[in-house]
Scaffold this motif. Structure first.
Motif, PDB file in Angstrom:
ATOM      1  N   UNK A   1     -14.488  26.998  42.534  1.00 35.53           N
ATOM      2  CA  UNK A   1     -14.078  27.947  41.500  1.00 35.53           C
ATOM      3  C   UNK A   1     -15.002  29.163  41.479  1.00 35.53           C
ATOM      4  N   UNK A   2     -16.306  28.919  41.526  1.00 34.70           N
ATOM      5  CA  UNK A   2     -17.267  30.014  41.515  1.00 34.70           C
ATOM      6  C   UNK A   2     -17.201  30.818  42.809  1.00 34.70           C
ATOM      7  N   UNK A   3     -16.864  30.149  43.907  1.00 35.97           N
ATOM      8  CA  UNK A   3     -16.698  30.852  45.180  1.00 35.97           C
ATOM      9  C   UNK A   3     -15.553  31.868  45.086  1.00 35.97           C
ATOM     10  N   UNK A   4     -14.446  31.456  44.477  1.00 35.97           N
ATOM     11  CA  UNK A   4     -13.312  32.370  44.314  1.00 35.97           C
ATOM     12  C   UNK A   4     -13.689  33.549  43.423  1.00 35.97           C
ATOM     13  N   UNK A   5     -14.476  33.279  42.372  1.00 43.63           N
ATOM     14  CA  UNK A   5     -14.929  34.365  41.514  1.00 43.63           C
ATOM     15  C   UNK A   5     -15.840  35.313  42.278  1.00 43.63           C
ATOM     16  N   UNK A   6     -16.720  34.757  43.106  1.00 46.46           N
ATOM     17  CA  UNK A   6     -17.681  35.582  43.837  1.00 46.46           C
ATOM     18  C   UNK A   6     -17.024  36.448  44.907  1.00 46.46           C
ATOM     19  N   UNK A   7     -16.013  35.926  45.602  1.00 45.80           N
ATOM     20  CA  UNK A   7     -15.378  36.745  46.639  1.00 45.80           C
ATOM     21  C   UNK A   7     -14.569  37.879  46.015  1.00 45.80           C
ATOM     22  N   UNK A   8     -14.158  37.709  44.769  1.00 48.92           N
ATOM     23  CA  UNK A   8     -13.485  38.798  44.064  1.00 48.92           C
ATOM     24  C   UNK A   8     -14.489  39.824  43.549  1.00 48.92           C
ATOM     25  N   UNK A   9     -15.726  39.368  43.368  1.00 51.55           N
ATOM     26  CA  UNK A   9     -16.798  40.241  42.889  1.00 51.55           C
ATOM     27  C   UNK A   9     -18.002  40.092  43.821  1.00 51.55           C
ATOM     28  N   UNK A  10     -17.953  40.758  45.007  1.00 52.80           N
ATOM     29  CA  UNK A  10     -19.041  40.616  45.992  1.00 52.80           C
ATOM     30  C   UNK A  10     -20.372  41.116  45.432  1.00 52.80           C
ATOM     31  N   UNK A  11     -21.460  40.597  45.974  1.00 54.90           N
ATOM     32  CA  UNK A  11     -22.788  41.007  45.533  1.00 54.90           C
ATOM     33  C   UNK A  11     -22.991  42.500  45.754  1.00 54.90           C
ATOM     34  N   UNK A  12     -23.459  43.157  44.718  1.00 56.57           N
ATOM     35  CA  UNK A  12     -23.699  44.595  44.788  1.00 56.57           C
ATOM     36  C   UNK A  12     -22.474  45.435  44.510  1.00 56.57           C
ATOM     37  N   UNK A  13     -21.315  44.802  44.358  1.00 58.86           N
ATOM     38  CA  UNK A  13     -20.071  45.546  44.103  1.00 58.86           C
ATOM     39  C   UNK A  13     -19.355  45.025  42.866  1.00 58.86           C
ATOM     40  N   UNK A  14     -20.088  44.360  41.965  1.00 58.84           N
ATOM     41  CA  UNK A  14     -19.476  43.795  40.776  1.00 58.84           C
ATOM     42  C   UNK A  14     -18.975  44.894  39.846  1.00 58.84           C
ATOM     43  N   UNK A  15     -17.827  44.642  39.270  1.00 61.47           N
ATOM     44  CA  UNK A  15     -17.225  45.607  38.366  1.00 61.47           C
ATOM     45  C   UNK A  15     -16.651  44.893  37.147  1.00 61.47           C
ATOM     46  N   UNK A  16     -16.802  45.507  35.968  1.00 66.73           N
ATOM     47  CA  UNK A  16     -16.169  45.005  34.765  1.00 66.73           C
ATOM     48  C   UNK A  16     -16.764  43.713  34.243  1.00 66.73           C
ATOM     49  N   UNK A  17     -15.993  43.057  33.368  1.00 64.66           N
ATOM     50  CA  UNK A  17     -16.462  41.839  32.713  1.00 64.66           C
ATOM     51  C   UNK A  17     -16.719  40.730  33.721  1.00 64.66           C
ATOM     52  N   UNK A  18     -15.750  40.488  34.593  1.00 65.85           N
ATOM     53  CA  UNK A  18     -15.906  39.414  35.569  1.00 65.85           C
ATOM     54  C   UNK A  18     -17.023  39.717  36.565  1.00 65.85           C
ATOM     55  N   UNK A  19     -17.266  40.980  36.804  1.00 71.80           N
ATOM     56  CA  UNK A  19     -18.389  41.347  37.659  1.00 71.80           C
ATOM     57  C   UNK A  19     -19.712  40.974  37.025  1.00 71.80           C
ATOM     58  N   UNK A  20     -19.818  41.208  35.697  1.00 66.71           N
ATOM     59  CA  UNK A  20     -21.038  40.828  34.990  1.00 66.71           C
ATOM     60  C   UNK A  20     -21.218  39.317  34.984  1.00 66.71           C
ATOM     61  N   UNK A  21     -20.106  38.591  34.858  1.00 64.36           N
ATOM     62  CA  UNK A  21     -20.169  37.128  34.876  1.00 64.36           C
ATOM     63  C   UNK A  21     -20.602  36.618  36.248  1.00 64.36           C
ATOM     64  N   UNK A  22     -20.117  37.261  37.297  1.00 67.10           N
ATOM     65  CA  UNK A  22     -20.396  36.789  38.660  1.00 67.10           C
ATOM     66  C   UNK A  22     -21.753  37.232  39.183  1.00 67.10           C
ATOM     67  N   UNK A  23     -22.351  38.217  38.554  1.00 68.83           N
ATOM     68  CA  UNK A  23     -23.580  38.817  39.083  1.00 68.83           C
ATOM     69  C   UNK A  23     -24.711  37.821  39.352  1.00 68.83           C
ATOM     70  N   UNK A  24     -25.004  36.865  38.459  1.00 66.39           N
ATOM     71  CA  UNK A  24     -26.117  35.945  38.730  1.00 66.39           C
ATOM     72  C   UNK A  24     -25.808  34.852  39.753  1.00 66.39           C
TER      73      UNK A  24
END
Length: 337
Positions: A208-231
């Motif tokens: 599940x977290x892998x799917x979130x991360x590939x939608x929000x790659x490191x250094x390219x996070x955007x929006x709410x889900x980007x903030x969630x995926x950042x760490x």
């Protein structure tokens, strides 16, 4: 044999204590998660500042700009170190509380067994408790390095939900098991299935977290889900955790099914009868096998394989609750009584 009420009370107290410890660990892990977002932002800002200083040092006024850049970099490094160390303290406290919670939780399981003089897997309350403590222990073995500490909130939240539901709606007082479970196959079969399910939970959450991360790659996070995926760790590391966990889940769960079939032959005179729980267990095993096959197949190594792993987790949860508590079958005795 009569139930030892003193040990039973100690077991219930340890269960409640473990729940509180896990809850505190979740709170600390969320604080760590939020602070880690700030550390990552500070680190990226510092890298940009360093890059700008290097560009400036290539100009005509090299000595002045370089000195200025060094001064700014030294101040930034000090502030960054303080910020990172303060964040790491929350990560370390989370880790320590999880370890403590796992020890107290395991004590609860052992005391329940000692109180009833049997293996503590005779009802849904005990079964869920066993799966949860094995999940926490499995994750603790994996999560040793700091980069994985951001995984804890994602695991502790479902663990707390399961424990709350098991300790309230599905709670059963300490008592001897029903006749159908009075067999030496109980600890062999059910503990094996519990271990497979526990590791499968870790694998499914990682996917599940892998799917979130590939939608929000490191250094390219955007929006709410980007903030969630950042760490979160890199997508490849999350995918690797899911894959390695599934490699263990498949044979362990398969062994549990085989042991259950042997027990069924001894108890009911047949190895397999397509009972609802048997069928759901077999489907989940097939899905884990399909995930591993897809994960090793060209064209399926991206998010497609991860969805299969998540589906396997969903079927396993469906099997845990709906099949045990709603559907009528030979395994209905695994419910509340």
């Amino acid at each position: 044999m009569p139930v030892n009420q003193t040990l039973s009370t100690f077991s219930d107290t340890a269960f409640q204590t473990a729940f509180v410890i896990y809850l505190l660990a979740l709170v600390l892990s969320l604080i760590y998660y939020v602070k880690l977002q700030g550390v990552i932002d500070a680190h990226r800002a510092r890298e940009k500042m360093t890059a700008k200083a290097l560009v400036s040092s290539a100009g005509d006024n090299q000595e002045v700009e370089t000195a200025s850049g060094v001064d700014i970099e030294a101040l930034s490094e000090e502030e960054f170190t303080k910020k990172r160390n303060a964040t790491d303290k929350f990560g370390g406290m989370t880790q320590g509380l999880v370890y403590l919670g796992a020890v107290v939780h395991l004590a609860s399981v052992i005391l329940r067994g000692l109180a009833t003089d049997r293996f503590p897997l005779g009802n849904m309350y005990e079964y869920i408790s066993m799966i949860c403590v094995l999940s926490v222990i499995s994750a603790s073995i994996v999560i040793q390095r700091k980069e994985w500490r951001s995984f804890w909130p994602w695991l502790l939240l479902p663990i707390l939900v399961l424990l709350f539901f098991g300790g309230t709606n599905l709670y059963s007082v300490s008592a001897p098991v029903v006749p159908a479970l009075q067999s030496y196959w109980l600890p062999i079969h059910v503990s094996t299935v519990s271990l497979g399910a526990a590791i499968g939970i870790v694998s499914g959450i990682a996917s599940l977290l892998y799917l979130l991360r590939i939608k929000q790659p490191q250094g390219e996070e955007r929006g709410f889900f980007g903030a969630v995926a950042k760490p979160l760790p890199h997508a490849q590391k999350l995918d690797g955790l899911a894959y390695k966990s599934a490699i263990i889940t498949l044979p362990v769960l398969g062994l549990g099914i085989v042991l259950g079939a042997i027990w069924a032959e001894a108890a009911w005179g047949r190895f397999w009868g397509w009972d609802p729980k048997e069928t759901a267990s077999f489907i989940s095993w097939i899905l884990y096998a399909a995930y591993l096959h897809a994960r090793a197949t060209a064209g399926w190594r991206d998010h497609k394989a991860a969805w299969i792993n998540i589906l396997a987790l969903a079927v396993m949860i469906f099997n845990l609750f709906f099949i045990n508590l709603v559907v009528s079958g030979l395994h209905s005795y695994a419910g509340l009584n």
